[in-house]
Design a protein around this motif. Structure first.
Motif, PDB file in Angstrom:
ATOM      1  N   VAL A  24      45.524  38.935  41.067  1.00  0.00           N
ATOM      2  CA  VAL A  24      45.113  37.441  40.967  1.00  0.00           C
ATOM      3  C   VAL A  24      43.742  38.075  41.752  1.00  0.00           C
ATOM      4  O   VAL A  24      43.865  37.778  43.049  1.00  0.00           O
ATOM      5  CB  VAL A  24      45.675  36.483  41.766  1.00  0.00           C
ATOM      6  CG1 VAL A  24      45.390  35.242  41.208  1.00  0.00           C
ATOM      7  CG2 VAL A  24      47.727  36.391  40.685  1.00  0.00           C
ATOM      8  N   ALA A  25      42.728  37.129  41.455  1.00  0.00           N
ATOM      9  CA  ALA A  25      41.272  37.190  42.100  1.00  0.00           C
ATOM     10  C   ALA A  25      41.170  35.977  42.711  1.00  0.00           C
ATOM     11  O   ALA A  25      41.310  34.619  42.072  1.00  0.00           O
ATOM     12  CB  ALA A  25      40.400  37.411  41.426  1.00  0.00           C
ATOM     13  N   SER A  26      41.732  36.317  43.901  1.00  0.00           N
ATOM     14  CA  SER A  26      41.744  34.258  44.701  1.00  0.00           C
ATOM     15  C   SER A  26      40.297  34.268  45.142  1.00  0.00           C
ATOM     16  O   SER A  26      39.836  35.276  46.364  1.00  0.00           O
ATOM     17  CB  SER A  26      42.622  34.043  45.791  1.00  0.00           C
ATOM     18  OG  SER A  26      43.828  34.863  45.046  1.00  0.00           O
ATOM     19  N   VAL A  27      39.350  33.756  44.998  1.00  0.00           N
ATOM     20  CA  VAL A  27      37.953  33.073  44.972  1.00  0.00           C
ATOM     21  C   VAL A  27      37.418  32.434  46.412  1.00  0.00           C
ATOM     22  O   VAL A  27      37.991  31.556  45.305  1.00  0.00           O
ATOM     23  CB  VAL A  27      36.876  33.728  44.710  1.00  0.00           C
ATOM     24  CG1 VAL A  27      35.240  33.726  45.015  1.00  0.00           C
ATOM     25  CG2 VAL A  27      37.064  35.592  44.029  1.00  0.00           C
ATOM     26  N   ARG A  52      36.070  46.505  46.003  1.00  0.00           N
ATOM     27  CA  ARG A  52      37.129  46.966  47.066  1.00  0.00           C
ATOM     28  C   ARG A  52      38.215  47.178  46.702  1.00  0.00           C
ATOM     29  O   ARG A  52      38.964  48.164  47.212  1.00  0.00           O
ATOM     30  CB  ARG A  52      35.794  47.182  47.947  1.00  0.00           C
ATOM     31  CG  ARG A  52      34.333  47.593  48.486  1.00  0.00           C
ATOM     32  CD  ARG A  52      33.856  47.332  49.837  1.00  0.00           C
ATOM     33  NE  ARG A  52      33.951  46.275  50.431  1.00  0.00           N
ATOM     34  CZ  ARG A  52      32.962  45.599  49.847  1.00  0.00           C
ATOM     35  NH1 ARG A  52      31.890  45.635  49.105  1.00  0.00           N
ATOM     36  NH2 ARG A  52      33.399  44.349  50.487  1.00  0.00           N
ATOM     37  N   ALA A  53      38.926  45.486  46.324  1.00  0.00           N
ATOM     38  CA  ALA A  53      39.869  45.688  46.604  1.00  0.00           C
ATOM     39  C   ALA A  53      40.937  46.017  45.455  1.00  0.00           C
ATOM     40  O   ALA A  53      42.153  45.720  45.238  1.00  0.00           O
ATOM     41  CB  ALA A  53      39.986  43.823  46.418  1.00  0.00           C
ATOM     42  N   ILE A  59      37.270  41.662  35.738  1.00  0.00           N
ATOM     43  CA  ILE A  59      37.939  40.504  36.487  1.00  0.00           C
ATOM     44  C   ILE A  59      36.725  39.728  37.206  1.00  0.00           C
ATOM     45  O   ILE A  59      36.456  38.538  37.548  1.00  0.00           O
ATOM     46  CB  ILE A  59      38.342  40.616  37.488  1.00  0.00           C
ATOM     47  CG1 ILE A  59      40.565  41.270  36.347  1.00  0.00           C
ATOM     48  CG2 ILE A  59      39.022  39.356  38.670  1.00  0.00           C
ATOM     49  CD1 ILE A  59      41.072  39.999  36.244  1.00  0.00           C
ATOM     50  N   VAL A  60      35.821  40.528  37.506  1.00  0.00           N
ATOM     51  CA  VAL A  60      34.484  40.358  38.281  1.00  0.00           C
ATOM     52  C   VAL A  60      33.447  39.243  37.568  1.00  0.00           C
ATOM     53  O   VAL A  60      32.926  38.271  38.048  1.00  0.00           O
ATOM     54  CB  VAL A  60      33.661  41.248  39.304  1.00  0.00           C
ATOM     55  CG1 VAL A  60      32.881  40.683  39.667  1.00  0.00           C
ATOM     56  CG2 VAL A  60      34.199  41.814  39.768  1.00  0.00           C
ATOM     57  N   TRP A 101      41.732  40.526  46.296  1.00  0.00           N
ATOM     58  CA  TRP A 101      42.964  41.258  44.484  1.00  0.00           C
ATOM     59  C   TRP A 101      43.700  41.703  45.537  1.00  0.00           C
ATOM     60  O   TRP A 101      43.802  42.263  45.914  1.00  0.00           O
ATOM     61  CB  TRP A 101      41.899  42.246  44.008  1.00  0.00           C
ATOM     62  CG  TRP A 101      42.606  42.680  42.895  1.00  0.00           C
ATOM     63  CD1 TRP A 101      42.989  43.678  43.260  1.00  0.00           C
ATOM     64  CD2 TRP A 101      42.539  41.807  41.800  1.00  0.00           C
ATOM     65  NE1 TRP A 101      43.909  43.556  41.859  1.00  0.00           N
ATOM     66  CE2 TRP A 101      44.130  42.718  40.662  1.00  0.00           C
ATOM     67  CE3 TRP A 101      42.410  41.167  41.304  1.00  0.00           C
ATOM     68  CZ2 TRP A 101      43.744  42.504  40.045  1.00  0.00           C
ATOM     69  CZ3 TRP A 101      42.472  40.399  39.943  1.00  0.00           C
ATOM     70  CH2 TRP A 101      43.455  41.436  38.715  1.00  0.00           C
ATOM     71  N   THR A 102      44.772  40.591  45.230  1.00  0.00           N
ATOM     72  CA  THR A 102      46.361  41.141  45.571  1.00  0.00           C
ATOM     73  C   THR A 102      46.752  40.889  44.429  1.00  0.00           C
ATOM     74  O   THR A 102      47.014  40.220  43.225  1.00  0.00           O
ATOM     75  CB  THR A 102      46.493  39.612  46.310  1.00  0.00           C
ATOM     76  OG1 THR A 102      46.313  38.794  46.690  1.00  0.00           O
ATOM     77  CG2 THR A 102      45.151  39.985  47.499  1.00  0.00           C
ATOM     78  N   PRO A 103      48.835  41.046  44.248  1.00  0.00           N
ATOM     79  CA  PRO A 103      49.799  40.537  43.482  1.00  0.00           C
ATOM     80  C   PRO A 103      50.038  39.447  43.034  1.00  0.00           C
ATOM     81  O   PRO A 103      50.320  38.782  42.197  1.00  0.00           O
ATOM     82  CB  PRO A 103      50.711  41.245  43.955  1.00  0.00           C
ATOM     83  CG  PRO A 103      50.104  42.545  44.940  1.00  0.00           C
ATOM     84  CD  PRO A 103      49.316  41.853  45.404  1.00  0.00           C
TER      85      PRO A 103
END
Length: 369
Positions: A24-27, A52-53, A59-60, A101-103
């Motif tokens: 999941v991208a968390s911004v 980098r993550a 996604i970006v 960007w984390t699980p």
């Protein structure tokens, strides 16, 4: 890919941001004011952090398409490879900007923002009735309804002589009847919204009569605060929303203090509190947690394993058993928040350094031992 726009942030959709663990991208974009000349540089930095993550170009690009050009208000954006991006509007969201960007989704900042904007009911009353503002929380604009009492004989400046006393009593009776109608409307608004905060303003005598007629459960279970200002134009109206927002933040801080007091009491032997990462993960895995307490840290390097089932939780220092067909490892606070939301527990975010916070920045109050 389309974008799911939600304005403003709504606590009810937070559980929708708890995917199975595919990344999941968390911004988070902080509020900056009406003009942001540095937006290209801000986005370039966030873009780089995502890449980098380990986030892919798709996604970006999805996040970039989802964000309005040069946003002035706070935003939280969540994107995965399998679902449309979600944009939560969060006016007043404090910085700094961040992108991960984390699980699992990093929900602590938006939950902290929501904590300080609880549901509330504002009643502005006079001798004829009241205007009731029901705020569902999360910065959502209130729903305003007007209540008019059943009686319209409200003046006490009636003719003099022996009839004066009779007119005064009739006016007082009318005020009481009208206050009863307002009290009933307040109770309905509190029940419908689930609010724990009632803010009262208006004519001094009308306020007194209203409070006398509030149901017992409101007087004991709801936080009641007072502000100045009336229904008629008196100069308070332009600042009323800001005043109520400050009162709501103060009430939220009070509730956090009360929660930490209960946590301290339940730390005693045979109490319902669990303290520290290992004990909290165990309680979450067993479905015992009623209220999770988390003090998130920007530099928290601890991790935890999680599987497809709610009971599959382990500290990142341990090895998942082969029976876990699917598992991943993410930041420990975020994994714990995910598990709490999946099992119906309430999540309470604590400010850094909060007095009485759990050991290791995480703990819980349980339903049973």
């Amino acid at each position: 890919m389309s974008t799911r726009m939600i304005f403003p942030a709504d606590e009810r959709i937070i559980t929708d941001l708890v995917p199975a663990g595919s990344g999941v991208a968390s911004v988070y974009l902080a509020s900056v004011g009406p003009v942001d000349d540095d937006w290209p540089a801000r986005w370039h930095a966030l873009n780089g952090r995502l890449l980098r993550a380990g986030a892919g170009d798709d996604i970006v690009a999805a996040v970039e398409r989802a964000v309005p050009a040069a946003p002035a208000e706070g935003l939280a954006v969540f994107a995965t490879a399998t679902a449309e991006p979600v944009v939560l509007h969060a006016p007043g969201l404090a910085g700094p900007d961040r992108a991960d960007w984390t699980p699992v989704a990093r929900l602590a900042p938006i939950l902290t923002w929501l904590r300080d904007r609880p549901a509330h009911v504002l009643v502005v009353t006079d001798r004829t009735g009241a205007d009731i503002h029901t705020g569902a929380g999360g910065g959502q604009p209130p729903r305003i309804t007007s209540v008019y009492g059943p009686d319209d004989e409200i003046e006490r400046n009636a003719p003099g002589g022996r009839a004066q006393s009779r007119y005064q009593h009739r006016a007082e009776d009318s005020w009481r009847h009208n206050a009863g109608a307002v009290a009933g409307a307040c109770e309905r608004a509190l029940r419908d919204s689930g609010a724990r905060l009632l803010v009262i303003s208006g004519d001094v005598r009308a306020v007194q009569l209203l409070e006398e007629r509030l149901p017992a459960w409101v007087r004991t279970e709801v936080t009641i605060r007072h502000i100045t200002g009336g229904r008629s134009p008196d100069g308070s109206q332009p600042h009323r929303a800001e005043t109520v927002a400050e009162v709501a933040r103060s009430a939220a801080a009070q509730w956090t203090g009360e929660l930490l007091s209960r946590f301290a009491e339940q730390r005693a032997p045979h109490g319902l509190a669990v303290d520290g990462a290992l004990a909290t993960l165990e309680a979450l895995a067993q479905g015992r947690v009623a209220e999770l307490l988390v003090e998130p840290g920007q530099d928290d390097s601890r991790t935890a394993w999680f599987g497809a089932q709610p009971a599959q939780l382990l500290p990142g220092t341990q090895t998942p058993p082969p029976s876990w067909a699917q598992c991943d490892r993410g930041p420990l606070p975020d994994v714990a928040i995910r598990a709490a939301l999946r099992t119906g527990a309430q999540v309470h975010l604590l400010d850094p350094g909060a007095a009485g916070a759990p050991a290791e920045g995480i703990g819980a109050l349980c339903r049973f031992r």
